[in-house]
Design a protein around this motif. Structure first.
Motif, short mmCIF file in Angstrom:
data_model
loop_
_atom_site.label_atom_id
_atom_site.label_comp_id
_atom_site.label_asym_id
_atom_site.label_seq_id
_atom_site.Cartn_x
_atom_site.Cartn_y
_atom_site.Cartn_z
N ALA A 23 -5.75 5.76 -5.21
CA ALA A 23 -6.17 4.39 -4.88
C ALA A 23 -6.08 3.57 -6.15
O ALA A 23 -6.22 4.10 -7.26
N VAL A 24 -5.85 2.28 -5.97
CA VAL A 24 -5.87 1.36 -7.11
C VAL A 24 -6.86 0.24 -6.79
O VAL A 24 -7.10 -0.05 -5.62
N TYR A 25 -7.45 -0.32 -7.83
CA TYR A 25 -8.35 -1.46 -7.59
C TYR A 25 -7.94 -2.63 -8.45
O TYR A 25 -7.47 -2.47 -9.57
N PHE A 26 -8.09 -3.82 -7.88
CA PHE A 26 -7.71 -5.03 -8.59
C PHE A 26 -8.63 -6.18 -8.20
O PHE A 26 -9.55 -6.02 -7.39
N ALA A 48 -0.38 -9.32 -2.35
CA ALA A 48 0.37 -8.89 -1.16
C ALA A 48 1.51 -7.97 -1.58
O ALA A 48 1.76 -6.92 -0.97
N GLU A 49 2.18 -8.34 -2.69
CA GLU A 49 3.29 -7.54 -3.20
C GLU A 49 2.77 -6.16 -3.64
O GLU A 49 3.38 -5.12 -3.34
N ALA A 54 1.91 -0.27 -2.86
CA ALA A 54 0.98 0.86 -2.75
C ALA A 54 1.10 1.53 -1.38
O ALA A 54 1.14 2.76 -1.28
N ARG A 55 1.18 0.71 -0.34
CA ARG A 55 1.28 1.24 1.03
C ARG A 55 2.50 2.15 1.19
O ARG A 55 2.42 3.21 1.81
N GLU A 86 -7.81 -10.70 5.16
CA GLU A 86 -6.49 -11.10 5.64
C GLU A 86 -5.39 -10.23 5.03
O GLU A 86 -4.44 -9.84 5.70
N LEU A 87 -5.55 -9.94 3.74
CA LEU A 87 -4.57 -9.09 3.04
C LEU A 87 -4.61 -7.65 3.57
O LEU A 87 -3.67 -6.89 3.37
N GLY A 88 -5.72 -7.31 4.18
CA GLY A 88 -5.83 -5.96 4.72
C GLY A 88 -6.06 -4.90 3.66
O GLY A 88 -5.54 -3.78 3.75
N VAL A 89 -6.89 -5.20 2.66
CA VAL A 89 -7.20 -4.18 1.65
C VAL A 89 -7.97 -3.04 2.31
O VAL A 89 -8.61 -3.22 3.34
N ASP A 90 -7.92 -1.88 1.69
CA ASP A 90 -8.59 -0.72 2.28
C ASP A 90 -10.10 -0.76 2.06
O ASP A 90 -10.84 -0.10 2.80
#
Lengths: 331, 304
Positions: A23-26, A48-49, A54-55, A86-90
């Motif tokens: 996982a990454v966090y930002f 989004a990019e 990552a996906r 909206e971005l659909g982060v986990d």
């Protein structure tokens, strides 16, 4: 255990993904997160990019929204929560109860993690955030001993992530305002500790003084390595002694505790350092990936390889590492 | 406007942040029982190893103060880590008689459903947080010490009805908590064998910069400001903002004099400018009010 790695920008995110992060966090490019530094962080488009990248590699993405809004700014945090959904982060990593409540009521499907800035050091506090906002995970402050981590997990309603490597807060996170006492800006209110905007480097006949908000933090003799003047790692005088009165400039490295952390039920380990370079992120991610893989292959015989320790030592603050509070024998 | 002008905040005395011998604590509160404070917060908020007084001792003091007409609130630890600390916290929360001040979300969790206070180490930074705590039973909150007058004004405008606001107007500022004991570190003692050495520093241990500026105070696992926050000159503003109570933090010397200064100014017997020189002389390392004005906490903007 999940390996959670820092992404201060898109190149860091990609290199973390490439080197084996789970996982990454930002964070967004403003004071809604606790690494609000010039030139760091993401615009929604870059996010989004990053998420797309990552996906594609089956790596999860967490968004840190872990500062404390005041009434006049709440709208921006609210917008940031909406954008995250909206971005659909986990998962959204948040600290402020108001923000967590907004997220849990307006975006019930969004996973919530309690940030280390939420300052929950005991399972009763974890129950509060779980009962009220349905958090799924919490990141523990770096003040608990190994036995306290174990006991907290046994009684916790949510899964637990702990810091494994990187800069070390010796104060309990979310409730340290040393920085704003000297500069007016704290992690809670501004998203930065000991902000660079308030640092002065002053040449003197004897070497170099570093000041934060005008306060002398460090006095370096000529030729000595000059570190960043983080307030709690300065050299001060108490009585007749001049020393690191609060904390030495060291980094946390808990690699030798991996078996204990796993046995305690830790679900994820976190690497600190969104403010560090992509090269750092790549190196540290690669070594920790190797360590976690080695541990999973043969848990009973795991020990950190000397070359891992040496390499991590080289990128550590003050070039030395510590087990932090985890090894405290006392309560 | 009459209401605003006549609004009179009550005086509150915060818990003793330092480790004082038992007899000293008891004498202190005997004096406080006749002092002009309305609310008294009692208990250990910094370190669970400090054992000069047990809960029963605090309850005995609480009884005396209540008989003297004070509102007593039992304060709790700001940093809760060990199960032994949670066990003691539960005893306090279930005391059945006195209101409790939560200084950590863990305490809030235990107090949900009864009327409770949150102290300044619980992060109430916005009206949403205040409203959701009010729904859990919060009856009074203390403004976190790094927040400004402007934020307080917003909070007062937006607060749920019936919720009381308290502001710390005098005392060294609590800035951080740690698993590490900095007083023991200064004495070169490990924390697990600390010899309870913070009992030697009834006002904490001053840390100075290498150019000799008093900067911080080491108080066991807590770090405080060396300077004392002083909002005496802001009393008119605190009235205007309808703050229900103002808190003075105890210090080793002159606490009664400090209470008296604020009391005299509140009842109009003295003006804040008349009282300010005396108050200044009670501060161990000078004053500050930067947070209130939106600056660095250590800045001093008031005239003295």
């Amino acid at each position: 255990m999940e390996l959670v790695c820092p992404a201060g920008n898109l190149p860091s995110l990609k290199t973390a993904v490439d080197h084996g992060a789970n996982a990454v966090y930002f964070g967004f490019r403003d004071d809604t997160n606790a690494r609000h530094f010039a030139g760091l962080n993401f615009t929604p488009a870059k996010m989004a990019e990053g998420i797309e990248y990552a996906r594609r590699h089956r790596v999860r993405v967490f968004l840190a929204l872990n500062t404390y809004p005041q009434p006049d700014g709440f709208k921006r945090w609210q917008t940031a929560v909406d954008q995250a959904a909206e971005l659909g982060v986990d998962a959204l990593i948040a600290a402020d109860p108001g923000v967590l409540e907004y997220a849990s009521t307006h975006h019930p499907k969004l996973n919530l993690h309690l940030s280390v800035q939420g300052s929950a050091t005991n399972y009763e506090a974890l129950r509060f955030y779980h009962d009220l906002f349905g958090i799924k995970r919490a990141v523990l402050p770096r003040v608990l001993s190994m036995s306290q981590v174990r006991h907290t997990i046994e009684n916790s309603p949510v899964e637990i992530e702990v810091f494994a490597f990187g800069s070390l807060c010796v104060m309990v996170e979310g409730r340290c305002i040393l920085s704003s006492y000297a500069t007016g800006r704290s992690p809670n209110t501004f998203g930065a500790c000991s902000p660079a905007s308030h640092v002065e480097w002053i040449e003197t006949p004897n070497g170099l003084d570093t000041r934060l908000g005008g306060v002398l933090i460090q006095r370096h003799p000529k030729g000595e390595n000059v570190g960043y003047p983080t307030l709690c790692k300065g050299t001060f005088r108490v009585g007749n002694n001049t020393y690191h009165a609060i904390e030495e400039p060291t980094s946390l490295n808990v690699m030798e505790l991996l078996p204990e952390l796993a046995a305690a039920g830790v679900k994820a380990i976190k690497i600190e350092g969104r403010q560090r370079s992509p090269v750092y992120v790549g190196q540290v991610t690669r070594i920790w990936r190797a360590a976690l893989d080695a541990f999973e292959r043969d848990p009973a015989h795991f020990t950190p390889r000397p070359e891992w320790t040496a390499e991590l030592g080289k990128v550590s603050e003050g070039a030395q590492t510590t087990l932090g509070a985890y090894h405290r024998p006392w309560q | 406007m009459t209401d605003v002008a006549s609004h009179q905040p009550r005086l509150a005395l915060g818990p003793i942040a330092y480790y004082w011998p038992r007899a000293r604590v008891q004498d202190f509160y005997t004096q406080i029982s006749t002092a002009p404070v309305d609310i008294v917060y009692l208990g250990e908020t910094v370190c669970s190893k400090r054992n000069e007084l047990r809960l029963d001792d605090w309850l005995a003091i609480a009884e005396t103060l209540t008989a003297a007409g004070k509102e007593v609130v039992l304060s709790t630890l700001a940093l809760l880590e060990a199960e032994s600390e949670l066990i003691r916290l539960r005893e306090i929360c279930n005391n059945g008689r006195y209101r409790v001040e939560a200084n950590d979300m863990g305490a809030v969790q235990l107090l949900r459903g009864q009327a409770f206070v949150v102290g300044h180490s619980v992060n109430v930074y916005n009206d949403r947080t205040l409203a959701l705590l009010a729904r859990q039973g919060l009856m009074r909150w203390v403004l976190p010490v790094e927040l400004t007058a402007a934020t307080l004004a917003d909070m007062q405008r937006l607060r749920p009805s019936g919720i009381e606001t308290e502001v710390v107007v005098y005392g060294r500022i609590p800035l951080a908590y740690s698993a590490r004991c900095f007083t023991a570190r200064a004495r070169n003692l490990p924390k697990d064998d600390c010899h309870y050495c913070c009992i030697d520093y009834p006002d904490g241990l001053v840390l100075t910069t290498q150019d000799n500026q008093g900067f911080l105070v080491l108080n066991g696992i807590q770090t405080q400001s060396a300077r004392t926050v002083n909002l005496l000159s802001e009393l008119p503003r605190l009235r205007e903002l309808q703050v229900e109570s103002i808190r003075i933090q105890p210090q080793a010397e002159h606490t009664l004099d400090i209470i008296d200064v604020f009391h005299q100014c509140l009842i109009g017997e003295q003006t804040t400018s008349e009282a300010s020189a005396a108050l200044e002389s009670f501060m161990p390392t000078g004053g500050c009010d930067g947070y209130w004005h939106g600056g660095a906490g250590m800045e001093k903007r008031y005239e003295s």
